[in-house]
Design an enzyme around this catalytic site. Structure first.
Site, short mmCIF file in Angstrom:
data_model
loop_
_atom_site.label_atom_id
_atom_site.label_comp_id
_atom_site.label_asym_id
_atom_site.label_seq_id
_atom_site.Cartn_x
_atom_site.Cartn_y
_atom_site.Cartn_z
N HIS A 82 -4.26 100.79 34.72
CA HIS A 82 -4.84 100.76 33.37
C HIS A 82 -3.87 100.08 32.44
CE1 HIS A 82 -7.09 102.06 29.84
NE2 HIS A 82 -5.91 102.31 29.30
N ASP A 161 -14.81 112.09 25.26
CA ASP A 161 -13.94 111.04 24.73
C ASP A 161 -14.72 110.01 23.93
OD1 ASP A 161 -11.38 109.59 24.48
OD2 ASP A 161 -12.51 108.07 25.57
N ARG A 168 -12.21 109.10 15.86
CA ARG A 168 -10.80 108.77 15.59
C ARG A 168 -10.69 107.38 15.00
NH1 ARG A 168 -8.37 108.86 21.05
NH2 ARG A 168 -6.47 108.19 20.01
N SER A 183 -7.23 110.78 25.77
CA SER A 183 -8.35 109.84 25.86
C SER A 183 -8.26 108.99 27.13
CB SER A 183 -8.32 108.96 24.60
OG SER A 183 -9.20 107.88 24.73
N LYS A 187 -10.23 109.76 31.28
CA LYS A 187 -11.12 108.78 31.95
C LYS A 187 -10.55 108.38 33.31
CE LYS A 187 -11.01 106.52 28.04
NZ LYS A 187 -11.12 105.75 26.82
N1 URA Z 1 -7.62 103.41 24.53
C1 URA Z 1 -8.34 104.53 24.80
O1 URA Z 1 -9.16 104.56 25.70
N2 URA Z 1 -8.10 105.62 24.03
C2 URA Z 1 -7.21 105.64 23.02
O2 URA Z 1 -7.04 106.65 22.38
C3 URA Z 1 -6.48 104.47 22.75
C4 URA Z 1 -6.71 103.37 23.54
#
Ligand code: URA
Length: 438
Positions: A82, A161, A168, A183, A187
């Site tokens: 990621h 999320d 957010r 967050s 995932k």
């Molecule tokens: N990317 C995400 O998926 N979540 C965040 O909080 C910041 C960047």
């Protein structure tokens, strides 16, 4: 407990219990918490802080708010990487087929670009027909057939999320490490992985701009991954200038295919270097290779002997894409696009190439999104002809803008020129991998 009582605990600096965090996430998912109550608690978390225990509980509840993918019946090890996002960051398109070619299954769930940062799904969709909206069953079938699949997040993965991130974004509470960890990791941990490698960007094109903050984020994510039983490593990599040669969706796919075809140009070297670094860590963490050195050598060999190109072609066929772009990458550059040069007005050395400014210019001409549901133009973009440290002559092209017409170019020409600083003295090339967190 009512939402306002939970909000009051955090507002006054208290520590939230497991039951209170459970109630918060359940309230997001079942709609019993209003947007203003969710936002109020998030703001209280942002200003008062979350400790490690609270962060871990938040990750767990967000992860369990949705479905967990289970690939345990696929015998090969499972790994993903990621990236926290940047400008010209296209390594996923090389890493997924590369790692799959080495026998590791890669269930890669990717995102779309937002603001100046690009997204893998948008890049893939510049391949005609390539389908990134796979059902769970299709996603699994593609992995079984070719070793990797790349698709968007389904509504079932970490649904809390989706709502939380949108709020957010609208309430200036994105840049807080525990919330970012919850967050991203909720995932990624849903993907049923054995190993995860994180690429945390640092520099003005990244959302963590200082090395110190980027390291802290990387450390927190590695700790979280390990706590949840996934072997996790992170690197912090430079995002002070765009990665590699091209920025823009179709242009970035073009760069990757040129690399896979062994037709790389010197400005593409960073893309290859970072892809090898991340892929090798995935091979090492899954135990497919015994050391990082062995993994890098294996990755390089697969890249240069054409196996990675073949793997991506196979995946493209499996995901419905037009595989002819791998034989004729120039096809990706077709369409009514004109090229305009950004020329240096002095002699010297390229001092910096501002990633944020270039990313913003691409958004301005339609190559990225200002808002999450904006349509984008895959064909526009920018080629870095010179990068930090390169010698430059007066009148030499620093970069090439790919625009629909001259009017579009004129909108961003000054911005693109200002993205480059020219120094009279030699400038050293930025170090790409700035830190490793294990
Ligand atoms: N990317 C995400 O998926 N979540 C965040 O909080 C910041 C960047």
């Amino acid at each position: 407990m009512r939402p306002q009582e939970i909000i009051a605990i955090k507002r006054d600096g208290g520590e939230l219990s497991e039951t209170q965090i459970q109630a918060f996430i359940a309230g997001i998912c079942d709609g019993s918490w209003a947007d203003y109550q969710i936002s109020a608690l998030v703001m209280a978390m942002f200003t008062r802080g979350l400790n490690e225990r609270e962060t871990e509980m938040l990750v767990r509840e967000m992860l369990n708010s949705g479905e967990l993918l289970d690939f345990s019946d696929i015998s090969s090890p499972k790994a993903d990487k990621h990236s926290t996002g940047g400008v010209g960051d296209k390594t996923s398109l090389i890493i997924a087929p590369l790692v799959a070619a080495c026998g590791v299954a890669v269930p890669m769930i990717s995102g779309r670009g937002l603001g100046h940062t690009g997204g893998t799904l948008d890049k893939l969709q510049s391949i005609p027909g390539y389908n990134v909206s796979l059902s769970k069953a299709e996603f699994r079938t593609v992995i079984e057939k070719c070793g990797f699949a790349m698709a968007g997040q389904t509504a079932e993965i970490a649904p809390a999320d989706k709502k939380l991130y949108a709020l957010r974004d609208a309430t200036a509470t994105v840049p807080y490490i525990p919330l970012i960890v919850a967050s991203i990791m909720s995932k990624k941990l849903a993907e049923g992985l054995d190993a995860l490698v994180l690429d945390v960007k640092t520099g003005n094109g990244a959302f963590m701009q200082t090395l110190d903050d980027s390291k802290k984020l990387a450390e927190a994510m590695v700790r979280t991954g390990e706590k949840f039983g996934v072997r996790t490593e992170a690197i912090v990599s430079d995002m002070s200038e765009p990665l590699g040669q091209y920025v823009g969706n179709a242009l970035e796919v073009y760069e990757c295919i040129k690399i896979l075809r062994d037709e790389s140009e010197p400005q593409m070297a960073q893309t290859t270097e970072l892809s090898i670094e991340l892929a090798a860590r995935m091979l090492k963490l899954t135990g497919v290779c015994g050391s990082l050195e062995e993994a890098k050598a294996t990755a390089l060999e697969k890249l240069s002997n054409g196996e990675v190109l073949d793997k991506f072609k196979q995946n493209c066929t499996d995901q419905g894409g037009d595989v002819s772009v791998f034989d004729e990458p120039e096809k990706l550059l077709n369409g009514k696009i004109e090229q305009f040069e950004i020329k240096s007005d002095r002699v010297g050395f390229v001092g910096s190439v501002d990633a944020l400014t270039i990313g913003e210019a691409i958004v301005e001409i339609g190559g990225g999104r200002a808002l999450a549901d904006d349509k984008i133009d895959n064909a526009v973009g920018f080629r870095c002809n010179l990068k930090t440290g390169d010698r430059v002559q007066n009148g030499e092209s620093l970069g090439t803008a790919y625009c629909r017409d001259r009017a579009q170019f004129e909108l961003v020409s000054e911005k693109l020129l200002n993205a480059y600083t020219i120094s009279a003295d030699p400038v050293s090339v930025p170090v790409l991998v700035k830190a490793v967190i294990q």
